[in-house]
Design a protein around this motif. Structure first.
Motif, short mmCIF file in Angstrom:
data_model
loop_
_atom_site.label_atom_id
_atom_site.label_comp_id
_atom_site.label_asym_id
_atom_site.label_seq_id
_atom_site.Cartn_x
_atom_site.Cartn_y
_atom_site.Cartn_z
N ARG A 228 -92.30 -91.20 -13.29
CA ARG A 228 -92.08 -90.51 -12.03
C ARG A 228 -90.96 -91.20 -11.26
NH1 ARG A 228 -95.41 -91.57 -8.03
NH2 ARG A 228 -97.09 -92.65 -9.13
N ASN A 230 -89.07 -93.44 -8.70
CA ASN A 230 -89.42 -94.63 -7.91
C ASN A 230 -90.42 -95.59 -8.53
OD1 ASN A 230 -87.93 -95.15 -5.78
ND2 ASN A 230 -89.40 -94.51 -4.22
N VAL A 231 -90.80 -95.36 -9.76
CA VAL A 231 -91.77 -96.28 -10.36
C VAL A 231 -91.09 -97.54 -10.89
CG1 VAL A 231 -93.48 -94.53 -10.96
CG2 VAL A 231 -91.63 -95.06 -12.56
N GLY A 232 -89.74 -97.47 -11.08
CA GLY A 232 -89.02 -98.66 -11.54
C GLY A 232 -88.28 -98.47 -12.85
N LYS A 233 -87.92 -97.23 -13.16
CA LYS A 233 -87.23 -96.97 -14.43
C LYS A 233 -85.84 -97.62 -14.47
CE LYS A 233 -87.47 -92.51 -14.06
NZ LYS A 233 -88.24 -92.51 -12.77
N SER A 234 -85.08 -97.42 -13.39
CA SER A 234 -83.73 -98.02 -13.37
C SER A 234 -83.83 -99.53 -13.40
CB SER A 234 -82.98 -97.63 -12.10
OG SER A 234 -83.22 -96.31 -11.79
N SER A 235 -84.81 -100.06 -12.69
CA SER A 235 -84.97 -101.52 -12.69
C SER A 235 -85.23 -102.00 -14.10
CB SER A 235 -86.14 -101.93 -11.79
OG SER A 235 -86.02 -101.32 -10.53
N ARG A 279 -84.71 -88.86 -13.30
CA ARG A 279 -84.80 -89.70 -12.12
C ARG A 279 -84.86 -88.91 -10.80
NH1 ARG A 279 -80.42 -93.76 -13.01
NH2 ARG A 279 -81.40 -94.06 -15.02
N ASN A 334 -95.90 -101.17 -13.69
CA ASN A 334 -94.95 -101.94 -12.88
C ASN A 334 -95.47 -102.15 -11.45
OD1 ASN A 334 -92.50 -103.26 -12.39
ND2 ASN A 334 -91.60 -101.39 -11.52
N LYS A 335 -94.76 -102.99 -10.74
CA LYS A 335 -95.07 -103.34 -9.33
C LYS A 335 -96.44 -104.01 -9.20
CE LYS A 335 -92.11 -99.64 -7.58
NZ LYS A 335 -91.69 -98.84 -6.45
N ASP A 337 -96.87 -106.89 -8.45
CA ASP A 337 -96.82 -107.86 -7.36
C ASP A 337 -97.44 -107.29 -6.09
OD1 ASP A 337 -94.55 -106.11 -7.66
OD2 ASP A 337 -93.68 -107.11 -5.90
N LEU A 338 -97.52 -105.96 -6.01
CA LEU A 338 -98.09 -105.31 -4.83
C LEU A 338 -99.59 -105.06 -5.05
CD1 LEU A 338 -95.23 -102.68 -4.25
CD2 LEU A 338 -95.54 -104.89 -3.09
N ALA A 360 -93.67 -106.99 -13.03
CA ALA A 360 -93.18 -106.92 -11.66
C ALA A 360 -91.67 -107.08 -11.81
CB ALA A 360 -93.79 -108.02 -10.81
N LEU A 361 -91.01 -105.97 -12.02
CA LEU A 361 -89.61 -106.02 -12.42
C LEU A 361 -88.71 -106.62 -11.35
CD1 LEU A 361 -89.42 -102.64 -14.32
CD2 LEU A 361 -89.25 -104.92 -15.33
N LEU A 362 -89.11 -106.43 -10.10
CA LEU A 362 -88.32 -106.99 -9.01
C LEU A 362 -88.25 -108.51 -9.14
CD1 LEU A 362 -86.90 -105.44 -6.81
CD2 LEU A 362 -88.78 -105.96 -5.26
P1 GDP Z 1 -86.82 -95.26 -10.59
O1 GDP Z 1 -86.65 -94.19 -9.61
O2 GDP Z 1 -88.04 -95.03 -11.43
O3 GDP Z 1 -85.62 -95.53 -11.41
O4 GDP Z 1 -87.19 -96.60 -9.78
P2 GDP Z 1 -86.22 -97.80 -9.35
O5 GDP Z 1 -86.00 -98.74 -10.47
O6 GDP Z 1 -85.02 -97.23 -8.68
O7 GDP Z 1 -87.14 -98.54 -8.33
C1 GDP Z 1 -87.60 -97.91 -7.14
C2 GDP Z 1 -87.84 -98.95 -6.09
O8 GDP Z 1 -88.89 -99.80 -6.48
C3 GDP Z 1 -86.64 -99.84 -5.84
O9 GDP Z 1 -86.55 -100.07 -4.46
C4 GDP Z 1 -87.01 -101.12 -6.57
O10 GDP Z 1 -86.42 -102.25 -5.99
C5 GDP Z 1 -88.51 -101.15 -6.43
N1 GDP Z 1 -89.16 -101.88 -7.48
C6 GDP Z 1 -88.92 -101.81 -8.82
N2 GDP Z 1 -89.74 -102.64 -9.50
C7 GDP Z 1 -90.51 -103.25 -8.60
C8 GDP Z 1 -91.57 -104.22 -8.68
O11 GDP Z 1 -91.96 -104.70 -9.75
N3 GDP Z 1 -92.17 -104.60 -7.51
C9 GDP Z 1 -91.76 -104.11 -6.30
N4 GDP Z 1 -92.40 -104.53 -5.23
N5 GDP Z 1 -90.79 -103.20 -6.20
C10 GDP Z 1 -90.15 -102.77 -7.30
#
Ligand code: GDP
Length: 458
Positions: A228, A230-235, A279, A334-335, A337-338, A360-362
């Protein structure tokens, strides 16, 4: 065999420290000597020496290049023919000008892969080894390189030749039986033939088992990152690419294309499929998002399915799970850490038997666990433990499958009590199909087509 003398620039086009013009054939030294001026004529120097001198214009005698010329007498050369390699100062003009002079003095411009083709036709290497040469040039990772290297060493060829020998012995015993019918040992022959080809069948199976992994190492694993917004795909994409970049750029001659297309994860080359479309989904989302994902999924061999652990599962998450159910999936939670809001047990139920990796990709956490999960999904003993004979070439795999089919037909005929010479026909076909792998029974057309895929000058 005797052929004309061929020549080509064997180094990549563009500026470099040196460029190499390669000649092969009976006239190599003689043609070289028309242009070369050094202490001793190339025809008179010892074999396997490198000689300093100058190239001059053949009629005006003015110096056109300062060179080092390797002289290699047949048969201990790449092509088994006389060869010289003229090292000139790098640069497009310089190499090209020397090539033009060489051609004017009687060499013919080589076709792509013609040097390797001569090595094959002169019996120095077999077809699978020649293909190993090409795979080595195209290898994207160290691991792919060592698979190609083994093929080049002739490991696959030896194995195939051994199998063909076994089949041949079976065929021969039938021939004896047909030629001397008074011996009437039909049953004995059939039983021994049956055992023999059964053994070959087992060996072919073993080879085919390595095919999936071999193909991945050679061509890369088509990978889609799905999830979906914002889940962290690009990260995830960025992390994988960043991790890989350092490794990929170490390889000389790696182009930017390759860099963008492949990431090297513990020796497994991932070919990332463009899932950009997934995305930017908005309200009508659900449908479009899933629809687009499906398209990206079609080409995928591995799916990294990403979820946000900080949010409950949504309908869209579930739709994506459903869309990817038939594939090799690694779940990326992912995430982490939250605070956890996802129902992990329910997720586990929805994706049974699929590895779940928490990240926790961040913070770049969990990345190596993910990389290990990818490795162990496709290489049971781990990628590092690999030192085996992989069949990686699509052509070889197809021929092995064909040979397997022929052998099964032979086995069935034998079981059905067909006359032994009928069984023999299928066995002979299997023998020919295996022969095509090493080039012993390959049609000329196929050989021409294969070598035409090589680089010029190789
Ligand atoms: P995409 O839309 O699936 O490609 O998601 P993005 O990679 O653009 O990430 C969406 C947001 O989530 C960005 O602001 C990232 O910095 C944040 N994010 C990604 N991975 C993590 C994580 O592991 N922890 C936290 N807290 N935020 C994350």
């Amino acid at each position: 065999m005797e052929w004309d003398t061929i020549a080509a620039i064997s180094t990549p086009p563009g500026e470099g420290a040196i460029a190499i013009i390669r000649l092969s054939g009976d006239g190599a030294m003689k043609i070289g000597d028309r242009l070369y001026r050094g202490k001793t004529a190339l025809q008179d120097v010892d074999t396997h020496t490198i000689n300093y001198g100058h190239l001059v214009h053949p009629t005006r005698e003015e110096v056109i290049e300062e060179v080092m010329v390797s002289v290699l007498h047949a048969p201990r050369t790449f092509t088994k023919e006389d060869m010289i390699e003229i090292n000139v100062h790098g640069g497009v003009v310089s190499a090209d000008r020397v090539l033009q002079h060489v051609l004017a003095e009687g060499a013919r411009l080589a076709e792509p892969g013609e040097f390797t083709k001569r090595a094959f036709l002169n019996g120095r290497i077999d077809l699978s080894q020649a293909e190993g040469v090409m795979d080595m040039i195209r290898a994207k990772t160290d691991r792919a390189m060592s698979v190609a290297m083994k093929q080049l060493e002739g490991r696959l060829a030896r194995e195939i030749k051994h199998l063909r020998q076994q089949l041949l012995e079976g065929i021969a015993s039938v021939e004896v039986n047909i030629d001397y019918p008074e011996y009437d040992a039909d049953d004995v022959t059939l039983t021994s033939l049956y055992t023999q080809i059964q053994a070959v069948d087992v060996e072919i199976d073993k080879l085919l088992k390595t095919a999936k992994q071999g193909k991945i190492l050679r061509e890369g694993l088509a990978t889609a990152i799905i999830g979906r917004p914002n889940v962290g795909k690009s990260s995830l994409l960025n992390t994988l690419v960043q991790d890989a970049k350092a490794i990929v750029t170490d390889i000389p001659g790696t182009t930017r294309d390759v860099l963008e297309e492949y990431v090297n994860v513990n020796g497994v080359p991932l070919r990332l499929i463009d899932t950009a479309g997934i995305r930017d989904t908005e309200d009508t989302v659900e449908k479009i998002g899933v629809e687009r994902s499906r398209q990206a999924l079609q080409d995928a061999e591995l799916i990294l399915l990403v979820f946000n652990a900080n949010e409950p599962l949504t309908k869209e998450d579930e739709a994506l799970i459903e869309a990817s159910i038939d594939f090799d999936v690694i779940v990326v939670l992912n995430k982490t850490d939250l605070p956890k809001k996802i129902d992990e047990e329910r997720l586990q139920q929805l994706v049974p038997n699929r590895p779940i990796v928490r990240t926790a990709l961040l913070q770049e956490e969990g990345v190596s666990a993910l990389e290990e999960a990818i490795g162990s999904l496709f290489f049971e003993q781990g990628v590092e433990a690999i030192d085996m004979n992989y069949v990686s070439n699509t052509r070889h795999i197809a021929l092995l499958h064909q040979a397997k089919t022929s052998i099964h037909e032979a086995l069935t005929s034998a079981e059905d009590g067909m006359p032994i010479d009928m069984v023999q026909i299928d066995v002979t076909r299997a023998w020919e199909q295996l022969g095509e792998i090493v080039g012993e029974t390959a049609p000329d057309q196929l050989i021409d087509q294969l070598f035409s895929q090589f680089c010029l000058g190789k």
